[in-house]
Scaffold this motif. Structure first.
Motif, PDB file in Angstrom:
ATOM      1  N   PHE A 328       0.839  -1.192   0.000  1.00 26.70           N
ATOM      2  CA  PHE A 328       0.000   0.000   0.000  1.00 26.70           C
ATOM      3  C   PHE A 328       0.874   1.241   0.000  1.00 26.70           C
ATOM      4  CE2 PHE A 328      -2.175   3.260   2.676  1.00 26.70           C
ATOM      5  CZ  PHE A 328      -3.169   3.599   1.776  1.00 26.70           C
ATOM      6  N   THR A 329       0.550   2.192  -0.916  1.00 20.99           N
ATOM      7  CA  THR A 329       1.244   3.473  -0.941  1.00 20.99           C
ATOM      8  C   THR A 329       0.252   4.538  -0.484  1.00 20.99           C
ATOM      9  OG1 THR A 329       2.593   2.757  -2.804  1.00 20.99           O
ATOM     10  CG2 THR A 329       2.505   5.120  -2.367  1.00 20.99           C
ATOM     11  N   PRO A 330       0.427   5.076   0.711  1.00 19.73           N
ATOM     12  CA  PRO A 330      -0.584   5.993   1.263  1.00 19.73           C
ATOM     13  C   PRO A 330      -0.564   7.348   0.569  1.00 19.73           C
ATOM     14  CG  PRO A 330       1.293   5.838   2.733  1.00 19.73           C
ATOM     15  CD  PRO A 330       1.525   4.836   1.651  1.00 19.73           C
ATOM     16  N   PRO A 331      -1.761   7.916   0.214  1.00 25.27           N
ATOM     17  CA  PRO A 331      -1.820   9.274  -0.341  1.00 25.27           C
ATOM     18  C   PRO A 331      -1.529  10.303   0.740  1.00 25.27           C
ATOM     19  CG  PRO A 331      -4.035   8.423  -0.050  1.00 25.27           C
ATOM     20  CD  PRO A 331      -3.108   7.290   0.254  1.00 25.27           C
ATOM     21  N   THR A 332      -0.765  11.322   0.389  1.00 20.79           N
ATOM     22  CA  THR A 332      -0.454  12.381   1.340  1.00 20.79           C
ATOM     23  C   THR A 332      -1.550  13.442   1.305  1.00 20.79           C
ATOM     24  OG1 THR A 332       0.861  13.512  -0.338  1.00 20.79           O
ATOM     25  CG2 THR A 332       2.026  12.004   1.130  1.00 20.79           C
ATOM     26  N   ILE A 333      -1.731  14.126   2.419  1.00 19.81           N
ATOM     27  CA  ILE A 333      -2.726  15.190   2.566  1.00 19.81           C
ATOM     28  C   ILE A 333      -1.992  16.475   2.895  1.00 19.81           C
ATOM     29  CG2 ILE A 333      -4.823  15.941   3.755  1.00 19.81           C
ATOM     30  CD1 ILE A 333      -5.150  13.393   2.104  1.00 19.81           C
ATOM     31  N   GLU A 334      -2.264  17.524   2.140  1.00 21.79           N
ATOM     32  CA  GLU A 334      -1.590  18.796   2.335  1.00 21.79           C
ATOM     33  C   GLU A 334      -1.860  19.322   3.753  1.00 21.79           C
ATOM     34  OE1 GLU A 334      -1.366  23.264   0.309  1.00 21.79           O
ATOM     35  OE2 GLU A 334      -2.911  21.836  -0.267  1.00 21.79           O
ATOM     36  N   GLY A 335      -0.777  19.687   4.425  1.00 24.18           N
ATOM     37  CA  GLY A 335      -0.891  20.239   5.762  1.00 24.18           C
ATOM     38  C   GLY A 335      -0.868  19.196   6.853  1.00 24.18           C
ATOM     39  N   VAL A 336      -0.762  17.890   6.530  1.00 24.29           N
ATOM     40  CA  VAL A 336      -0.726  16.831   7.553  1.00 24.29           C
ATOM     41  C   VAL A 336       0.645  16.153   7.463  1.00 24.29           C
ATOM     42  CG1 VAL A 336      -1.878  14.814   8.509  1.00 24.29           C
ATOM     43  CG2 VAL A 336      -3.202  16.512   7.241  1.00 24.29           C
ATOM     44  N   ALA A 337       1.612  16.640   8.259  1.00 18.60           N
ATOM     45  CA  ALA A 337       2.993  16.139   8.199  1.00 18.60           C
ATOM     46  C   ALA A 337       3.099  14.708   8.710  1.00 18.60           C
ATOM     47  CB  ALA A 337       3.923  17.052   9.007  1.00 18.60           C
ATOM     48  N   GLN A 338       2.236  14.323   9.648  1.00 20.79           N
ATOM     49  CA  GLN A 338       2.304  12.981  10.227  1.00 20.79           C
ATOM     50  C   GLN A 338       2.074  11.913   9.164  1.00 20.79           C
ATOM     51  OE1 GLN A 338      -0.432  12.271  13.426  1.00 20.79           O
ATOM     52  NE2 GLN A 338       0.433  10.255  13.932  1.00 20.79           N
ATOM     53  N   ILE A 339       1.144  12.163   8.235  1.00 14.62           N
ATOM     54  CA  ILE A 339       0.880  11.183   7.182  1.00 14.62           C
ATOM     55  C   ILE A 339       2.091  11.051   6.259  1.00 14.62           C
ATOM     56  CG2 ILE A 339      -0.533  10.724   5.138  1.00 14.62           C
ATOM     57  CD1 ILE A 339      -2.903  11.867   6.599  1.00 14.62           C
ATOM     58  N   THR A 340       2.774  12.174   5.970  1.00 11.29           N
ATOM     59  CA  THR A 340       3.978  12.126   5.133  1.00 11.29           C
ATOM     60  C   THR A 340       5.073  11.315   5.811  1.00 11.29           C
ATOM     61  OG1 THR A 340       3.427  14.303   4.245  1.00 11.29           O
ATOM     62  CG2 THR A 340       5.684  13.533   3.931  1.00 11.29           C
ATOM     63  N   ASP A 341       5.255  11.525   7.115  1.00 14.52           N
ATOM     64  CA  ASP A 341       6.278  10.765   7.854  1.00 14.52           C
ATOM     65  C   ASP A 341       5.953   9.279   7.860  1.00 14.52           C
ATOM     66  OD1 ASP A 341       7.539  13.154   8.347  1.00 14.52           O
ATOM     67  OD2 ASP A 341       6.654  13.408  10.352  1.00 14.52           O
ATOM     68  N   LEU A 342       4.686   8.933   8.083  1.00 13.48           N
ATOM     69  CA  LEU A 342       4.293   7.522   8.088  1.00 13.48           C
ATOM     70  C   LEU A 342       4.451   6.900   6.709  1.00 13.48           C
ATOM     71  CD1 LEU A 342       1.099   7.719  10.344  1.00 13.48           C
ATOM     72  CD2 LEU A 342       3.289   6.632  10.929  1.00 13.48           C
ATOM     73  N   ALA A 343       4.189   7.676   5.662  1.00 16.43           N
ATOM     74  CA  ALA A 343       4.357   7.156   4.300  1.00 16.43           C
ATOM     75  C   ALA A 343       5.824   6.834   4.023  1.00 16.43           C
ATOM     76  CB  ALA A 343       3.831   8.170   3.288  1.00 16.43           C
ATOM     77  N   ASN A 344       6.720   7.715   4.460  1.00 16.17           N
ATOM     78  CA  ASN A 344       8.165   7.458   4.274  1.00 16.17           C
ATOM     79  C   ASN A 344       8.611   6.249   5.078  1.00 16.17           C
ATOM     80  OD1 ASN A 344       8.434   9.663   2.566  1.00 16.17           O
ATOM     81  ND2 ASN A 344       8.944  11.066   4.235  1.00 16.17           N
ATOM     82  N   ARG A 345       8.112   6.127   6.300  1.00 17.09           N
ATOM     83  CA  ARG A 345       8.467   4.978   7.136  1.00 17.09           C
ATOM     84  C   ARG A 345       7.967   3.678   6.509  1.00 17.09           C
ATOM     85  NH1 ARG A 345      11.889   2.107   9.853  1.00 17.09           N
ATOM     86  NH2 ARG A 345      10.950   0.805  11.464  1.00 17.09           N
ATOM     87  N   LEU A 346       6.746   3.725   5.955  1.00 16.93           N
ATOM     88  CA  LEU A 346       6.178   2.544   5.308  1.00 16.93           C
ATOM     89  C   LEU A 346       7.001   2.141   4.088  1.00 16.93           C
ATOM     90  CD1 LEU A 346       3.855   0.512   5.348  1.00 16.93           C
ATOM     91  CD2 LEU A 346       2.569   2.088   3.895  1.00 16.93           C
ATOM     92  N   ALA A 347       7.475   3.134   3.323  1.00  9.46           N
ATOM     93  CA  ALA A 347       8.303   2.829   2.153  1.00  9.46           C
ATOM     94  C   ALA A 347       9.620   2.172   2.564  1.00  9.46           C
ATOM     95  CB  ALA A 347       8.576   4.113   1.362  1.00  9.46           C
TER      96      ALA A 347
END
Length: 779
Positions: A328-347
């Motif tokens: 799963f590649t999570p979509p990022t949401i503008e203004g939500v840094a936590q989701i970006t960090d989790l996406a990088n960790r998942l990758a």
């Protein structure tokens, strides 16, 4: 543990080990060290110069350097990933398979006839063909067939030859009609394993985003081509992936535009119709202000709804992933840094999992641990998405509440203007939203059309000029070091396994006996040969160091027997061939040089050799004297001046003769007539003759060859003599073979390994060629 054992343990513990002791081990076994060194060094040298050289081509690229921006970042349904993700893409089976097919690495030359010379200009063959046979039919023509001989096509030199399975183009340079070559397809799975083993992909340094890609091959051109094609394939794949992402954004906006455009058309038509019917074209300033505010809020509400729809899509997809376990590649949401960090960790975790699956199965504990970490990140992402969605819902409610307030304010204006204001508000909101989406659509289309890779090639691979393997200097140095280490290690191992009696300290510590004397090696014409008949070292070379050693032995003997007028001395050994007869003869010779009356008696009745040292016949001897009373057994020698009684012929019952009453009377008589009576007795361990003789003598001396007699055999010899109450006066260390406390050899003499052939007349070495070679090396 007894007091004596305790003291012996303390003495051995307190012995100092010096560097010279280690050096002596190497010097004693230098032949072993040299042989092992030469074998190892020669093997490594041969491998170094025979092995086909391996070349390495390398390229470096920067990954993740170009970030997404604008709407493409806002509507992105996939994160940027990490360096580990790009590394795994470069290692992927898909890219490897493409490169293999592009370079036709899955085809190899299996067989060819002599005299054929051609170049394959083009080769593209698919399908299930296991192999191809290219056979010349003329100077510039050929036929293509499968391995079964079925013709597939015919072609001419320099022209493409097309057939159902592929396309071939050959340049025929030389070859007679009928000449051929056969190409065979290699199973792709085997080739991919070899390809992965030769491929190396890794980040240069830490956090540099620079990846080095290298490939090793015996063909330098092939190594270069593999790397460059792999990089090109990765860049194309990267661009394709990003183009698909941009296309998703364009499609999403287009769908929203279609709906908004319909609403805009309807609102414009309704507004125009109302104006015509009522004749009212404008409203007051207060109404215009409210309409502008409400239009702005409607635009914000639409933006929040877009984000909500993306989150709903992500939540639905993530829940399906949690059920199926797919990536799963999570979509990022503008203004939500936590989701970006989790996406990088998942990758990062996905890349690590792929790397582990190369070597381990999914059930391996390390893979299971990574999978559990991925599941926890998925759960955290789901919780974060739901939290953000709730915040968006609350934001939309707040906007609806504010819009409701504005609606109430609109009700305060005149009724005719109120309806016009409502229609103008709807139309304005739709127009502004349509303009906003239209602008974003153009941005997305521009992004889609101008999509480039987020990776940049820093250096492309070039043809390597020097091989990376084998490293001749390194291998030769390794052979030198390894050869010395193994040689010295084997020397120390052999020394550790050597349980023989070697030195005077061993005699004192292990046997509890005193060293009576030490005799160095007696030179001879050939190694292991006997002294020439009629010659002894004590008479042949009286000034040699060996004779001095016998004189020192004579001095020690005189000190030991100072109080005795008549001395009967028994000379024996633990094993055969330790040189007791030689020691007995030379000791008798140096004793006679002092003017003493000396009688030398050969009591080794089983394998007599004493008479050979004096050049005398064996018969008549002691056996004839005891049985037939032959007086001719006594030989009075002039040089050296001593009397000799050889053993005589070999009797069937030697032990009985030596234990007879006639022999006891013989000893009593000669004890009175001579100053020294030296008895050359058989070895202790093979037979009981020495044990029979020991009670009849005054002094028992044991001749022991260093580095030959095992400790257990020596202790057994001492125990055998002690069993008959024999007092061992001392041990004479005799370096018979010239190995000088360095090595031990074989001791075949009697019927078994230790006592081989004692009763026989021959001393033929039956160790064989290999045994002789080993003996020469280990001596």
């Amino acid at each position: 543990m007894s007091k004596q054992d305790s003291q012996q343990f303390i003495n051995e513990f307190e012995k100092e080990v010096h560097l010279s002791d280690y050096l002596n081990v190497v010097l004693r076994r230098w032949k072993i060290v040299a042989l092992v060194f030469l074998l190892v060094f020669s093997a490594i040298t041969a491998y170094t110069f025979i092995t086909k050289p391996v070349y390495e081509a390398a390229s470096s690229i920067e990954v993740g350097g170009k970030k997404k921006s604008g709407l493409l970042a806002e509507l992105d349904l996939g994160g940027e990933g990490s360096v580990e993700t790009d590394i795994e893409k470069l290692r992927s089976r898909t890219l490897a398979e493409k490169v293999i097919r592009q370079l036709n690495l899955h085809w190899q030359l299996e067989d060819s006839s002599d005299g054929i010379d051609l170049e394959i200009l083009e080769f593209s063959v698919e399908g299930d063909l296991a192999g191809l046979r290219l056979e010349l039919t003329g100077p510039d023509s050929y036929r293509v067939a499968d391995l079964a001989g079925r013709q597939l096509a015919t072609g001419r030199s320099g022209e493409p030859c097309i057939f159902p399975a592929g396309r071939i183009k050959l340049d025929i340079r030389q070859g007679a009609s009928g000449a051929y070559l056969e190409l065979q397809r290699i199973p792709l799975d085997e080739l991919l394993i070899a390809f992965a083993n030769n491929l190396s992909v890794g980040e240069v340094g830490k956090m540099t985003n620079v990846v080095r890609v290298s490939y090793r091959s015996t063909d330098p051109v092939q190594a270069r081509n593999v790397v460059n094609l792999l990089i090109d394939g990765y860049l194309n794949q990267n661009v394709t992936s990003r183009t698909l992402e941009a296309g998703k954004a364009v499609n999403f906006i287009s769908q929203q535009l279609d709906g908004v455009k319909g609403k805009l058309d309807s609102s414009e038509q309704a507004l125009q119709e109302y104006k015509v019917q009522t004749g009212i074209a404008t409203i007051g300033p207060e109404g215009n202000s409210l309409i502008e505010k409400m239009a702005s809020l409607e635009q914000q509400k639409t933006d929040l709804k877009l984000k909500q729809e993306r989150i709903d899509y992500a939540v639905t997809t993530l829940r399906e992933v949690l059920r199926t376990g797919e990536p799963f590649t999570p979509p990022t949401i503008e203004g939500v840094a936590q989701i970006t960090d989790l996406a990088n960790r998942l990758a990062e975790l996905e890349a690590e999992r792929k790397g582990l699956l190369v070597d381990y199965t999914p059930a391996h504990p390390m893979v299971v641990d990574i999978q559990s970490q991925i599941a926890r990140v998925h759960e955290t992402l789901l919780s974060t998405y739901l939290t953000v969605r709730q915040e968006l819902v609350l934001g939309i409610r707040d906007i609806d509440s504010t819009l409701g307030g504005f609606e109430k304010q609109l009700n305060d204006i005149p009724a005719a203007e109120l309806e016009l204001a409502k229609r103008m508000r709807v139309n304005t909101v739709n127009a502004e939203l349509y303009t906003f989406l239209l602008q974003k659509q153009q941005e997305a289309r521009i992004a889609e059309a101008s999509t480039i890779s987020n990776a940049e090639v820093i250096d492309r691979a070039v043809t390597p000029l020097k091989p990376v393997s084998p490293n001749k200097k390194k291998n030769l140095a390794l052979g030198l070091i390894l050869g010395l280490m193994l040689g010295i290690g084997l020397a120390f191992l052999l020394d550790y396994m050597d349980q023989t009696i070697k030195t005077g300290d061993d005699v004192r510590d292990k046997l509890g006996l005193n060293v009576f004397g030490t005799i160095p090696h007696i030179p001879s014409k050939g190694e292991g040969a006997k002294q020439a008949p009629g010659h002894l070292i004590s008479t042949q070379d009286p000034k040699s160091p060996v004779v001095e050693a016998f004189r020192a032995l004579r001095t020690n003997l005189n000190y030991l027997t100072a109080k005795e007028k008549h001395k009967v001395i028994l000379m024996t050994s633990a094993l055969p061939n330790e040189g007791k007869s030689t020691v007995s003869a030379n000791l008798a010779a140096v004793l006679s040089q002092t003017g003493s009356r000396v009688l030398l008696v050969g009591c080794d009745l089983r394998r007599p050799t004493l008479h050979e040292l004096f050049g005398q016949p064996a018969v008549p001897g002691l056996v004839e004297m005891l049985i037939d009373d032959q007086q001719g057994a006594l030989r009075q020698l002039a040089s050296p001046r001593l009397d000799l009684i050889p053993s005589g012929s070999v009797p069937p019952n030697p032990a009985e003769l030596l234990d007879s009453e006639r022999f006891r009377r013989f000893i009593t008589i000669v004890r009175q007539r001579y100053d020294y009576v030296i008895i050359d007795a058989p070895p202790v361990l093979p037979v009981t003759d020495a044990q029979i003789l020991t009670p009849m003598v005054d002094i028992n001396l044991v001749v022991l060859e260093p580095c030959r007699v095992p400790e257990k055999a020596a202790k057994q010899m001492v125990a055998s003599l002690m069993a008959v109450d024999a007092r061992i006066s001392g041990v004479i260390l005799n370096d018979k073979t010239g190995r000088g406390f360095k090595h031990y050899g074989t001791y075949g003499y009697y019927g078994n390994q230790k006592y081989k052939g004692y009763y026989g007349e021959s001393t033929v070495d039956e160790t064989g060629v290999l045994g002789k070679i080993w003996k020469a090396i280990n001596s």
